[in-house]
Motif scaffolding. Structure first.
Motif, PDB file in Angstrom:
ATOM      1  N   ALA A  97       0.836  -1.199   0.000  1.00  0.00           N
ATOM      2  CA  ALA A  97       0.000   0.000   0.000  1.00  0.00           C
ATOM      3  C   ALA A  97       0.874   1.253   0.000  1.00  0.00           C
ATOM      4  O   ALA A  97       0.555   2.245  -0.670  1.00  0.00           O
ATOM      5  CB  ALA A  97      -0.927   0.002   1.211  1.00  0.00           C
ATOM      6  N   GLY A  98       1.979   1.208   0.736  1.00  0.00           N
ATOM      7  CA  GLY A  98       2.909   2.334   0.708  1.00  0.00           C
ATOM      8  C   GLY A  98       3.513   2.527  -0.670  1.00  0.00           C
ATOM      9  O   GLY A  98       3.655   3.665  -1.146  1.00  0.00           O
ATOM     10  N   ASP A  99       3.856   1.428  -1.321  1.00  0.00           N
ATOM     11  CA  ASP A  99       4.378   1.511  -2.689  1.00  0.00           C
ATOM     12  C   ASP A  99       3.333   2.101  -3.631  1.00  0.00           C
ATOM     13  O   ASP A  99       3.651   2.917  -4.504  1.00  0.00           O
ATOM     14  CB  ASP A  99       4.778   0.112  -3.182  1.00  0.00           C
ATOM     15  CG  ASP A  99       5.896  -0.510  -2.352  1.00  0.00           C
ATOM     16  OD1 ASP A  99       6.629   0.249  -1.687  1.00  0.00           O
ATOM     17  OD2 ASP A  99       6.023  -1.748  -2.372  1.00  0.00           O
ATOM     18  N   ALA A 100       2.078   1.686  -3.448  1.00  0.00           N
ATOM     19  CA  ALA A 100       1.000   2.192  -4.308  1.00  0.00           C
ATOM     20  C   ALA A 100       0.773   3.682  -4.081  1.00  0.00           C
ATOM     21  O   ALA A 100       0.493   4.428  -5.028  1.00  0.00           O
ATOM     22  CB  ALA A 100      -0.288   1.423  -4.037  1.00  0.00           C
ATOM     23  N   TYR A 101       0.902   4.114  -2.843  1.00  0.00           N
ATOM     24  CA  TYR A 101       0.722   5.530  -2.522  1.00  0.00           C
ATOM     25  C   TYR A 101       1.813   6.367  -3.182  1.00  0.00           C
ATOM     26  O   TYR A 101       1.562   7.465  -3.688  1.00  0.00           O
ATOM     27  CB  TYR A 101       0.727   5.718  -1.010  1.00  0.00           C
ATOM     28  CG  TYR A 101       0.058   6.983  -0.535  1.00  0.00           C
ATOM     29  CD1 TYR A 101      -1.088   7.463  -1.154  1.00  0.00           C
ATOM     30  CD2 TYR A 101       0.564   7.686   0.557  1.00  0.00           C
ATOM     31  CE1 TYR A 101      -1.720   8.618  -0.694  1.00  0.00           C
ATOM     32  CE2 TYR A 101      -0.057   8.840   1.016  1.00  0.00           C
ATOM     33  CZ  TYR A 101      -1.194   9.295   0.381  1.00  0.00           C
ATOM     34  OH  TYR A 101      -1.808  10.442   0.828  1.00  0.00           O
ATOM     35  N   LEU A 102       3.027   5.834  -3.192  1.00  0.00           N
ATOM     36  CA  LEU A 102       4.122   6.533  -3.870  1.00  0.00           C
ATOM     37  C   LEU A 102       3.846   6.623  -5.364  1.00  0.00           C
ATOM     38  O   LEU A 102       4.031   7.690  -5.974  1.00  0.00           O
ATOM     39  CB  LEU A 102       5.438   5.796  -3.626  1.00  0.00           C
ATOM     40  CG  LEU A 102       6.641   6.281  -4.456  1.00  0.00           C
ATOM     41  CD1 LEU A 102       6.949   7.746  -4.170  1.00  0.00           C
ATOM     42  CD2 LEU A 102       7.860   5.407  -4.201  1.00  0.00           C
ATOM     43  N   VAL A 179       6.749  12.303   4.031  1.00  0.00           N
ATOM     44  CA  VAL A 179       7.893  12.168   3.130  1.00  0.00           C
ATOM     45  C   VAL A 179       7.533  12.649   1.731  1.00  0.00           C
ATOM     46  O   VAL A 179       8.307  13.362   1.087  1.00  0.00           O
ATOM     47  CB  VAL A 179       8.386  10.700   3.108  1.00  0.00           C
ATOM     48  CG1 VAL A 179       9.490  10.535   2.063  1.00  0.00           C
ATOM     49  CG2 VAL A 179       8.910  10.299   4.482  1.00  0.00           C
ATOM     50  N   ILE A 180       6.343  12.273   1.257  1.00  0.00           N
ATOM     51  CA  ILE A 180       5.925  12.730  -0.072  1.00  0.00           C
ATOM     52  C   ILE A 180       5.815  14.248  -0.116  1.00  0.00           C
ATOM     53  O   ILE A 180       6.178  14.886  -1.115  1.00  0.00           O
ATOM     54  CB  ILE A 180       4.598  12.062  -0.475  1.00  0.00           C
ATOM     55  CG1 ILE A 180       4.819  10.564  -0.720  1.00  0.00           C
ATOM     56  CG2 ILE A 180       4.017  12.712  -1.731  1.00  0.00           C
ATOM     57  CD1 ILE A 180       3.545   9.779  -0.978  1.00  0.00           C
ATOM     58  N   ALA A 181       5.364  14.855   0.987  1.00  0.00           N
ATOM     59  CA  ALA A 181       5.230  16.312   1.037  1.00  0.00           C
ATOM     60  C   ALA A 181       6.569  17.023   0.909  1.00  0.00           C
ATOM     61  O   ALA A 181       6.624  18.184   0.498  1.00  0.00           O
ATOM     62  CB  ALA A 181       4.537  16.734   2.323  1.00  0.00           C
ATOM     63  N   LEU A 182       7.667  16.333   1.238  1.00  0.00           N
ATOM     64  CA  LEU A 182       8.986  16.950   1.067  1.00  0.00           C
ATOM     65  C   LEU A 182       9.248  17.306  -0.390  1.00  0.00           C
ATOM     66  O   LEU A 182       9.980  18.249  -0.684  1.00  0.00           O
ATOM     67  CB  LEU A 182      10.084  16.005   1.575  1.00  0.00           C
ATOM     68  CG  LEU A 182      10.152  15.762   3.085  1.00  0.00           C
ATOM     69  CD1 LEU A 182      11.212  14.715   3.396  1.00  0.00           C
ATOM     70  CD2 LEU A 182      10.437  17.059   3.827  1.00  0.00           C
ATOM     71  N   GLU A 195      15.039  10.557  -4.927  1.00  0.00           N
ATOM     72  CA  GLU A 195      15.338  10.533  -3.499  1.00  0.00           C
ATOM     73  C   GLU A 195      14.089  10.190  -2.692  1.00  0.00           C
ATOM     74  O   GLU A 195      14.166   9.503  -1.664  1.00  0.00           O
ATOM     75  CB  GLU A 195      15.880  11.893  -3.057  1.00  0.00           C
ATOM     76  CG  GLU A 195      16.263  11.973  -1.578  1.00  0.00           C
ATOM     77  CD  GLU A 195      17.312  10.934  -1.173  1.00  0.00           C
ATOM     78  OE1 GLU A 195      17.310  10.545   0.012  1.00  0.00           O
ATOM     79  OE2 GLU A 195      18.124  10.518  -2.029  1.00  0.00           O
ATOM     80  N   LEU A 196      12.947  10.643  -3.164  1.00  0.00           N
ATOM     81  CA  LEU A 196      11.682  10.301  -2.516  1.00  0.00           C
ATOM     82  C   LEU A 196      11.479   8.797  -2.506  1.00  0.00           C
ATOM     83  O   LEU A 196      11.170   8.198  -1.464  1.00  0.00           O
ATOM     84  CB  LEU A 196      10.528  10.997  -3.241  1.00  0.00           C
ATOM     85  CG  LEU A 196       9.112  10.554  -2.881  1.00  0.00           C
ATOM     86  CD1 LEU A 196       8.822  10.816  -1.417  1.00  0.00           C
ATOM     87  CD2 LEU A 196       8.092  11.268  -3.768  1.00  0.00           C
ATOM     88  N   ALA A 197      11.655   8.165  -3.652  1.00  0.00           N
ATOM     89  CA  ALA A 197      11.475   6.717  -3.744  1.00  0.00           C
ATOM     90  C   ALA A 197      12.475   5.980  -2.855  1.00  0.00           C
ATOM     91  O   ALA A 197      12.122   5.001  -2.175  1.00  0.00           O
ATOM     92  CB  ALA A 197      11.616   6.274  -5.198  1.00  0.00           C
ATOM     93  N   ALA A 198      13.734   6.455  -2.841  1.00  0.00           N
ATOM     94  CA  ALA A 198      14.760   5.808  -2.025  1.00  0.00           C
ATOM     95  C   ALA A 198      14.455   5.959  -0.538  1.00  0.00           C
ATOM     96  O   ALA A 198      14.646   5.023   0.252  1.00  0.00           O
ATOM     97  CB  ALA A 198      16.127   6.407  -2.350  1.00  0.00           C
ATOM     98  N   THR A 199      13.978   7.126  -0.143  1.00  0.00           N
ATOM     99  CA  THR A 199      13.653   7.367   1.263  1.00  0.00           C
ATOM    100  C   THR A 199      12.496   6.495   1.720  1.00  0.00           C
ATOM    101  O   THR A 199      12.526   5.902   2.807  1.00  0.00           O
ATOM    102  CB  THR A 199      13.304   8.851   1.483  1.00  0.00           C
ATOM    103  OG1 THR A 199      14.430   9.660   1.121  1.00  0.00           O
ATOM    104  CG2 THR A 199      12.949   9.128   2.940  1.00  0.00           C
ATOM    105  N   LEU A 200      11.466   6.376   0.893  1.00  0.00           N
ATOM    106  CA  LEU A 200      10.338   5.531   1.250  1.00  0.00           C
ATOM    107  C   LEU A 200      10.725   4.054   1.254  1.00  0.00           C
ATOM    108  O   LEU A 200      10.162   3.269   2.025  1.00  0.00           O
ATOM    109  CB  LEU A 200       9.176   5.777   0.289  1.00  0.00           C
ATOM    110  CG  LEU A 200       8.426   7.101   0.514  1.00  0.00           C
ATOM    111  CD1 LEU A 200       7.369   7.308  -0.560  1.00  0.00           C
ATOM    112  CD2 LEU A 200       7.783   7.143   1.887  1.00  0.00           C
ATOM    113  N   ALA A 201      11.692   3.673   0.438  1.00  0.00           N
ATOM    114  CA  ALA A 201      12.162   2.283   0.455  1.00  0.00           C
ATOM    115  C   ALA A 201      12.847   1.963   1.778  1.00  0.00           C
ATOM    116  O   ALA A 201      12.667   0.875   2.343  1.00  0.00           O
ATOM    117  CB  ALA A 201      13.114   2.042  -0.715  1.00  0.00           C
ATOM    118  N   VAL A 202      13.618   2.921   2.297  1.00  0.00           N
ATOM    119  CA  VAL A 202      14.240   2.741   3.611  1.00  0.00           C
ATOM    120  C   VAL A 202      13.161   2.637   4.684  1.00  0.00           C
ATOM    121  O   VAL A 202      13.221   1.774   5.573  1.00  0.00           O
ATOM    122  CB  VAL A 202      15.207   3.911   3.920  1.00  0.00           C
ATOM    123  CG1 VAL A 202      15.656   3.870   5.381  1.00  0.00           C
ATOM    124  CG2 VAL A 202      16.418   3.851   3.001  1.00  0.00           C
ATOM    125  N   GLY A 203      12.175   3.521   4.594  1.00  0.00           N
ATOM    126  CA  GLY A 203      11.080   3.475   5.546  1.00  0.00           C
ATOM    127  C   GLY A 203      10.325   2.156   5.497  1.00  0.00           C
ATOM    128  O   GLY A 203       9.883   1.629   6.526  1.00  0.00           O
TER     129      GLY A 203
END
Length: 218
Positions: A97-102, A179-182, A195-203
């Motif tokens: 779901a987090g991946d889908a939101y991204l 994170v997306i709002a950044l 960088e957004l995708a990489a940061t969410l992958a860490v999360g």
């Protein structure tokens, strides 16, 4: 005499006009903000009369709320794709779901920004309580689906049983949005899509490791 506005051709014309107005307003709201944009500017950008904007949306607030609902349509479609993956693991569905939101943000950045403007830049004037309630219910349904999968993950023994699931859900949803709002910031703290995708992958990894039952020795 037949009313052309109710004929199929008239309905299509009306829908095209409404879409043109929405697209123009979304572009201006993203660029200039909600409060700084006027109905006259929206009409000019959409190449329609000012009266046409009011006929379709009644007010700038009504126009903005229509954009939020359109954005939520896209958001719901993106999140529904998780079901198409056929994942048996509830925890994996939460992570997906987090991946889908991204993907929703990357594919429709304007849509995400329209939803965010409700918090970042509240509109002026009176809103429509019925529409506001409908939007709140739709957002709550999206968040509730995440919590339901977390609850299922506890029952399946995938995640720790001592987790406060309501608060965990709010944290997860808030983290995704934060994170997306950044990527919407206009200062040096802004991050690009990579960088957004990489940061969410860490999360994603941190969330998985923190919640898993085996990490707590259960």
């Amino acid at each position: 005499m037949r009313d052309v506005t109710t004929s199929p051709r008239g309905a299509r014309r009306k829908a095209r006009t409404a879409t043109a107005i929405l697209d123009a307003a979304e572009g201006l709201f993203r660029e200039r903000g909600l409060q700084a944009t006027t109905i006259d500017e929206v009409a000019e950008a959409a190449d329609v009369s000012v009266g046409s904007v009011y006929v379709h949306f009644k007010s700038k607030t009504g126009l903005y709320l229509a954009l939020v609902e359109r954005a939520l349509d896209l958001n719901e479609q993106a999140m529904a794709r998780v079901l198409d993956l056929g994942l048996d693991s509830p925890l994996e569905r939460v992570l997906a779901a987090g991946d889908a939101y991204l993907r929703f943000h990357l594919e429709h950045p304007g849509a995400f920004q329209m939803i965010a403007l409700r918090v970042l830049e509240p509109g002026s004037g009176q809103s429509d309580p019925e529409v506001e309630e409908r939007i709140a219910e739709r957002v709550e349904a999206l968040v509730g689906a995440v919590q339901a999968d977390l609850e299922a993950a506890v029952r399946a023994g995938e995640i720790r049983a001592d987790v406060d699931l309501a608060r965990a859900t709010r944290f997860v949803w808030g983290a995704w949005n934060g994170v997306i709002a950044l990527s919407l910031r206009q200062d040096r703290l802004r991050i690009d899509d990579d960088e957004l995708a990489a940061t969410l992958a860490v999360g994603r990894r941190l969330l998985s490791d923190a919640l898993r039952a085996d990490a707590a020795g259960q």
